[in-house]
Design a protein around this motif. Structure first.
Motif, mmCIF file in Angstrom:
data_model
loop_
_atom_site.group_PDB
_atom_site.id
_atom_site.type_symbol
_atom_site.label_atom_id
_atom_site.label_comp_id
_atom_site.label_asym_id
_atom_site.label_seq_id
_atom_site.Cartn_x
_atom_site.Cartn_y
_atom_site.Cartn_z
ATOM 1 N N GLY A 1 0.860 -1.190 0.000
ATOM 2 C CA GLY A 1 0.000 0.000 0.000
ATOM 3 C C GLY A 1 0.881 1.219 0.000
ATOM 4 O O GLY A 1 1.959 1.225 -0.585
ATOM 5 N N SER A 2 0.462 2.248 0.712
ATOM 6 C CA SER A 2 1.232 3.485 0.733
ATOM 7 C C SER A 2 2.441 3.397 1.667
ATOM 8 O O SER A 2 3.389 4.153 1.524
ATOM 9 C CB SER A 2 0.329 4.650 1.149
ATOM 10 O OG SER A 2 -0.264 4.374 2.404
ATOM 11 N N GLY A 3 2.410 2.460 2.615
ATOM 12 C CA GLY A 3 3.521 2.318 3.553
ATOM 13 C C GLY A 3 4.411 1.140 3.199
ATOM 14 O O GLY A 3 4.518 0.738 2.041
ATOM 15 N N THR B 1 -4.432 -5.260 -3.404
ATOM 16 C CA THR B 1 -3.240 -4.841 -2.657
ATOM 17 C C THR B 1 -2.391 -6.020 -2.198
ATOM 18 O O THR B 1 -1.318 -5.824 -1.650
ATOM 19 C CB THR B 1 -3.639 -4.004 -1.430
ATOM 20 O OG1 THR B 1 -4.528 -4.781 -0.614
ATOM 21 C CG2 THR B 1 -4.299 -2.706 -1.852
ATOM 22 N N ALA B 2 -2.849 -7.243 -2.435
ATOM 23 C CA ALA B 2 -2.118 -8.442 -2.007
ATOM 24 C C ALA B 2 -1.247 -8.960 -3.144
ATOM 25 O O ALA B 2 -1.680 -9.029 -4.291
ATOM 26 C CB ALA B 2 -3.087 -9.521 -1.559
ATOM 27 N N ARG B 3 -0.033 -9.342 -2.813
ATOM 28 C CA ARG B 3 0.872 -9.994 -3.762
ATOM 29 C C ARG B 3 1.035 -11.438 -3.317
ATOM 30 O O ARG B 3 1.447 -11.694 -2.185
ATOM 31 C CB ARG B 3 2.232 -9.310 -3.803
ATOM 32 C CG ARG B 3 2.175 -7.863 -4.227
ATOM 33 C CD ARG B 3 1.696 -7.702 -5.669
ATOM 34 N NE ARG B 3 1.499 -6.318 -6.016
ATOM 35 C CZ ARG B 3 0.313 -5.709 -6.069
ATOM 36 N NH1 ARG B 3 -0.789 -6.364 -5.771
ATOM 37 N NH2 ARG B 3 0.219 -4.448 -6.404
ATOM 38 N N VAL B 4 0.706 -12.376 -4.206
ATOM 39 C CA VAL B 4 0.766 -13.803 -3.890
ATOM 40 C C VAL B 4 1.963 -14.404 -4.612
ATOM 41 O O VAL B 4 2.129 -14.238 -5.817
ATOM 42 C CB VAL B 4 -0.532 -14.525 -4.307
ATOM 43 C CG1 VAL B 4 -0.443 -16.014 -4.021
ATOM 44 C CG2 VAL B 4 -1.726 -13.915 -3.598
ATOM 45 N N ILE B 5 2.793 -15.120 -3.863
ATOM 46 C CA ILE B 5 3.962 -15.804 -4.401
ATOM 47 C C ILE B 5 3.801 -17.280 -4.080
ATOM 48 O O ILE B 5 3.304 -17.640 -3.019
ATOM 49 C CB ILE B 5 5.255 -15.263 -3.751
ATOM 50 C CG1 ILE B 5 5.369 -13.758 -4.004
ATOM 51 C CG2 ILE B 5 6.484 -16.004 -4.252
ATOM 52 C CD1 ILE B 5 6.360 -13.068 -3.105
ATOM 53 N N GLY B 6 4.217 -18.139 -4.981
ATOM 54 C CA GLY B 6 4.141 -19.570 -4.747
ATOM 55 C C GLY B 6 3.231 -20.222 -5.763
ATOM 56 O O GLY B 6 2.812 -19.609 -6.748
ATOM 57 N N SER B 7 2.924 -21.474 -5.516
ATOM 58 C CA SER B 7 2.131 -22.272 -6.439
ATOM 59 C C SER B 7 0.863 -22.764 -5.765
ATOM 60 O O SER B 7 0.911 -23.308 -4.659
ATOM 61 C CB SER B 7 2.961 -23.468 -6.909
ATOM 62 O OG SER B 7 2.163 -24.410 -7.569
#
Length: 108
Positions: free
Chosen positions: A48-50, A93-99
């Motif tokens: 987000g902004s922070g 706003t969420a970043r998802v990493i993985g499978s």
């Protein structure tokens, strides 16, 4: 609190149905069944902004046919975020990493 992300405090609890794992399967074949859901290296970070806020780090699990998986843990440990990531319902706003694989389909 938010500073405790060095340790993942979410635990996965499993219970396999006493029934056969799928139609036509013989007893003991449940362990050989392909998972219907497979999650590997799941990480979720909110931006987000922070500063980025890590919500989930390094979750791995499989769910086989006729298996029930419960996710339990302390408040703020990532239970809901894990479930929402698997469901594809996290906000932008969420970043998802993985499978995340559902059957033969990569969903993330």
């Amino acid at each position: 609190g938010m500073g405790q992300w060095d340790e993942q405090k979410t635990m996965l609890r499993r219970r396999r149905s006493a029934a056969r794992p799928y139609p036509g399967a013989s007893p003991g074949q449940a362990d050989m069944a392909e998972p219907i859901l497979s999650v590997r290296g799941l990480e979720v970070v909110f931006v987000g902004s922070g500063q980025p806020v890590p919500a989930v780090r390094g979750i791995d699990f499989d769910v086989s046919p006729n298996e029930v998986l419960g996710i339990v843990g302390e408040s703020g440990s990532g239970k809901s975020v894990t479930s929402l990531a698997v469901s594809g319902l996290l906000p932008d706003t969420a970043r998802v990493i993985g499978s995340i694989r559902l059957g033969d389909v990569d969903v993330a």
